[in-house]
Design a protein around this motif. Structure first.
Motif, PDB file in Angstrom:
ATOM      1  N   LEU A  48       0.813  -1.221   0.000  1.00  0.00           N
ATOM      2  CA  LEU A  48       0.000   0.000   0.000  1.00  0.00           C
ATOM      3  C   LEU A  48       0.846   1.269   0.000  1.00  0.00           C
ATOM      4  O   LEU A  48       0.572   2.197  -0.761  1.00  0.00           O
ATOM      5  CB  LEU A  48      -0.969   0.011   1.176  1.00  0.00           C
ATOM      6  CG  LEU A  48      -2.242  -0.804   0.965  1.00  0.00           C
ATOM      7  CD1 LEU A  48      -3.130  -0.737   2.202  1.00  0.00           C
ATOM      8  CD2 LEU A  48      -3.001  -0.332  -0.254  1.00  0.00           C
ATOM      9  N   ASN A  49       1.865   1.325   0.840  1.00  0.00           N
ATOM     10  CA  ASN A  49       2.713   2.523   0.852  1.00  0.00           C
ATOM     11  C   ASN A  49       3.406   2.713  -0.489  1.00  0.00           C
ATOM     12  O   ASN A  49       3.519   3.836  -0.995  1.00  0.00           O
ATOM     13  CB  ASN A  49       3.748   2.451   1.972  1.00  0.00           C
ATOM     14  CG  ASN A  49       3.128   2.666   3.334  1.00  0.00           C
ATOM     15  OD1 ASN A  49       2.080   3.281   3.459  1.00  0.00           O
ATOM     16  ND2 ASN A  49       3.767   2.143   4.363  1.00  0.00           N
ATOM     17  N   THR A  50       3.864   1.618  -1.084  1.00  0.00           N
ATOM     18  CA  THR A  50       4.486   1.689  -2.399  1.00  0.00           C
ATOM     19  C   THR A  50       3.481   2.187  -3.430  1.00  0.00           C
ATOM     20  O   THR A  50       3.810   3.028  -4.274  1.00  0.00           O
ATOM     21  CB  THR A  50       5.026   0.299  -2.805  1.00  0.00           C
ATOM     22  OG1 THR A  50       5.985  -0.121  -1.829  1.00  0.00           O
ATOM     23  CG2 THR A  50       5.676   0.331  -4.169  1.00  0.00           C
ATOM     24  N   ALA A  51       2.250   1.697  -3.359  1.00  0.00           N
ATOM     25  CA  ALA A  51       1.204   2.126  -4.288  1.00  0.00           C
ATOM     26  C   ALA A  51       0.934   3.622  -4.146  1.00  0.00           C
ATOM     27  O   ALA A  51       0.804   4.339  -5.152  1.00  0.00           O
ATOM     28  CB  ALA A  51      -0.068   1.320  -4.055  1.00  0.00           C
ATOM     29  N   TYR A  52       0.847   4.113  -2.918  1.00  0.00           N
ATOM     30  CA  TYR A  52       0.620   5.546  -2.711  1.00  0.00           C
ATOM     31  C   TYR A  52       1.789   6.369  -3.250  1.00  0.00           C
ATOM     32  O   TYR A  52       1.595   7.425  -3.849  1.00  0.00           O
ATOM     33  CB  TYR A  52       0.376   5.859  -1.239  1.00  0.00           C
ATOM     34  CG  TYR A  52      -1.032   5.527  -0.785  1.00  0.00           C
ATOM     35  CD1 TYR A  52      -2.132   6.180  -1.325  1.00  0.00           C
ATOM     36  CD2 TYR A  52      -1.261   4.561   0.189  1.00  0.00           C
ATOM     37  CE1 TYR A  52      -3.417   5.884  -0.923  1.00  0.00           C
ATOM     38  CE2 TYR A  52      -2.549   4.254   0.606  1.00  0.00           C
ATOM     39  CZ  TYR A  52      -3.614   4.921   0.043  1.00  0.00           C
ATOM     40  OH  TYR A  52      -4.897   4.615   0.434  1.00  0.00           O
ATOM     41  N   ARG A  53       3.007   5.895  -3.045  1.00  0.00           N
ATOM     42  CA  ARG A  53       4.169   6.623  -3.565  1.00  0.00           C
ATOM     43  C   ARG A  53       4.148   6.669  -5.087  1.00  0.00           C
ATOM     44  O   ARG A  53       4.461   7.691  -5.696  1.00  0.00           O
ATOM     45  CB  ARG A  53       5.459   5.980  -3.074  1.00  0.00           C
ATOM     46  CG  ARG A  53       5.726   6.263  -1.625  1.00  0.00           C
ATOM     47  CD  ARG A  53       7.030   5.685  -1.188  1.00  0.00           C
ATOM     48  NE  ARG A  53       7.242   5.999   0.222  1.00  0.00           N
ATOM     49  CZ  ARG A  53       8.150   5.442   0.961  1.00  0.00           C
ATOM     50  NH1 ARG A  53       8.953   4.534   0.459  1.00  0.00           N
ATOM     51  NH2 ARG A  53       8.279   5.783   2.218  1.00  0.00           N
ATOM     52  N   MET A  54       3.772   5.558  -5.713  1.00  0.00           N
ATOM     53  CA  MET A  54       3.656   5.538  -7.172  1.00  0.00           C
ATOM     54  C   MET A  54       2.587   6.523  -7.633  1.00  0.00           C
ATOM     55  O   MET A  54       2.783   7.258  -8.605  1.00  0.00           O
ATOM     56  CB  MET A  54       3.322   4.119  -7.656  1.00  0.00           C
ATOM     57  CG  MET A  54       4.464   3.133  -7.510  1.00  0.00           C
ATOM     58  SD  MET A  54       3.977   1.426  -7.884  1.00  0.00           S
ATOM     59  CE  MET A  54       3.749   1.527  -9.656  1.00  0.00           C
ATOM     60  N   ALA A  55       1.457   6.547  -6.943  1.00  0.00           N
ATOM     61  CA  ALA A  55       0.361   7.458  -7.297  1.00  0.00           C
ATOM     62  C   ALA A  55       0.798   8.911  -7.160  1.00  0.00           C
ATOM     63  O   ALA A  55       0.485   9.749  -8.018  1.00  0.00           O
ATOM     64  CB  ALA A  55      -0.857   7.175  -6.425  1.00  0.00           C
ATOM     65  N   ILE A  56       1.518   9.220  -6.114  1.00  0.00           N
ATOM     66  CA  ILE A  56       2.012  10.590  -5.906  1.00  0.00           C
ATOM     67  C   ILE A  56       2.964  10.976  -7.034  1.00  0.00           C
ATOM     68  O   ILE A  56       2.878  12.074  -7.583  1.00  0.00           O
ATOM     69  CB  ILE A  56       2.682  10.720  -4.523  1.00  0.00           C
ATOM     70  CG1 ILE A  56       1.620  10.624  -3.425  1.00  0.00           C
ATOM     71  CG2 ILE A  56       3.478  12.012  -4.416  1.00  0.00           C
ATOM     72  CD1 ILE A  56       2.185  10.422  -2.030  1.00  0.00           C
ATOM     73  N   ASP A  57       3.871  10.065  -7.398  1.00  0.00           N
ATOM     74  CA  ASP A  57       4.805  10.343  -8.495  1.00  0.00           C
ATOM     75  C   ASP A  57       4.065  10.590  -9.807  1.00  0.00           C
ATOM     76  O   ASP A  57       4.384  11.514 -10.545  1.00  0.00           O
ATOM     77  CB  ASP A  57       5.785   9.179  -8.678  1.00  0.00           C
ATOM     78  CG  ASP A  57       6.841   9.116  -7.590  1.00  0.00           C
ATOM     79  OD1 ASP A  57       6.977  10.098  -6.825  1.00  0.00           O
ATOM     80  OD2 ASP A  57       7.530   8.084  -7.505  1.00  0.00           O
ATOM     81  N   ILE A  58       3.067   9.769 -10.100  1.00  0.00           N
ATOM     82  CA  ILE A  58       2.305   9.937 -11.334  1.00  0.00           C
ATOM     83  C   ILE A  58       1.544  11.254 -11.319  1.00  0.00           C
ATOM     84  O   ILE A  58       1.547  12.002 -12.295  1.00  0.00           O
ATOM     85  CB  ILE A  58       1.349   8.744 -11.552  1.00  0.00           C
ATOM     86  CG1 ILE A  58       2.164   7.492 -11.887  1.00  0.00           C
ATOM     87  CG2 ILE A  58       0.350   9.042 -12.661  1.00  0.00           C
ATOM     88  CD1 ILE A  58       1.354   6.216 -11.894  1.00  0.00           C
TER      89      ILE A  58
END
Length: 114
Positions: A48-58
């Motif tokens: 989940l934290n990785t997913a949120y970081r990816m979303a923030i980057d995008i």
């Protein structure tokens, strides 16, 4: 992933719904990317934290929700007869770059498919 949580991470208030459609798309896109890369049926809690970081980057790179892409930084200026050029701010291959940044975390959950 939750829209409300992503908005908090991005510093967007809950009352501001102007970006909800773009943020929902980003959430679905990130989840789909993780699920497809890892060959799993849903995003595990450990990612989940990785997913949120990816979303923030995008969100920060792709300028979703805008009809036109934002101009990048200035790449050249000519003073005689005035000329200004801008670098493109969005990397055409950004999604692959984002995935590459998170491959070590994603590989821990990746399953082999025949």
């Amino acid at each position: 992933m939750e829209l409300k949580t992503l908005k908090k991470y991005l510093g967007i208030t809950e009352e501001d719904i102007s970006k909800d459609i773009a943020l929902a798309f980003i959430i679905f896109d990130v989840e789909e990317t993780i699920i497809n890369y890892c060959n799993i049926k849903e995003v595990p809690v450990g990612l989940l934290n990785t997913a949120y970081r990816m979303a923030i980057d995008i969100y920060r790179n792709e300028n979703l929700g805008q009809e036109e892409s934002a101009q990048g930084s200035i790449s050249s200026i000519s003073i005689g007869d005035t000329s200004t050029s801008f670098k493109q701010s969005v990397d055409d291959n950004f999604k692959n770059t984002v995935l590459k940044n998170y491959i070590p975390q994603l590989n821990r959950y990746r399953k082999l498919v025949w």
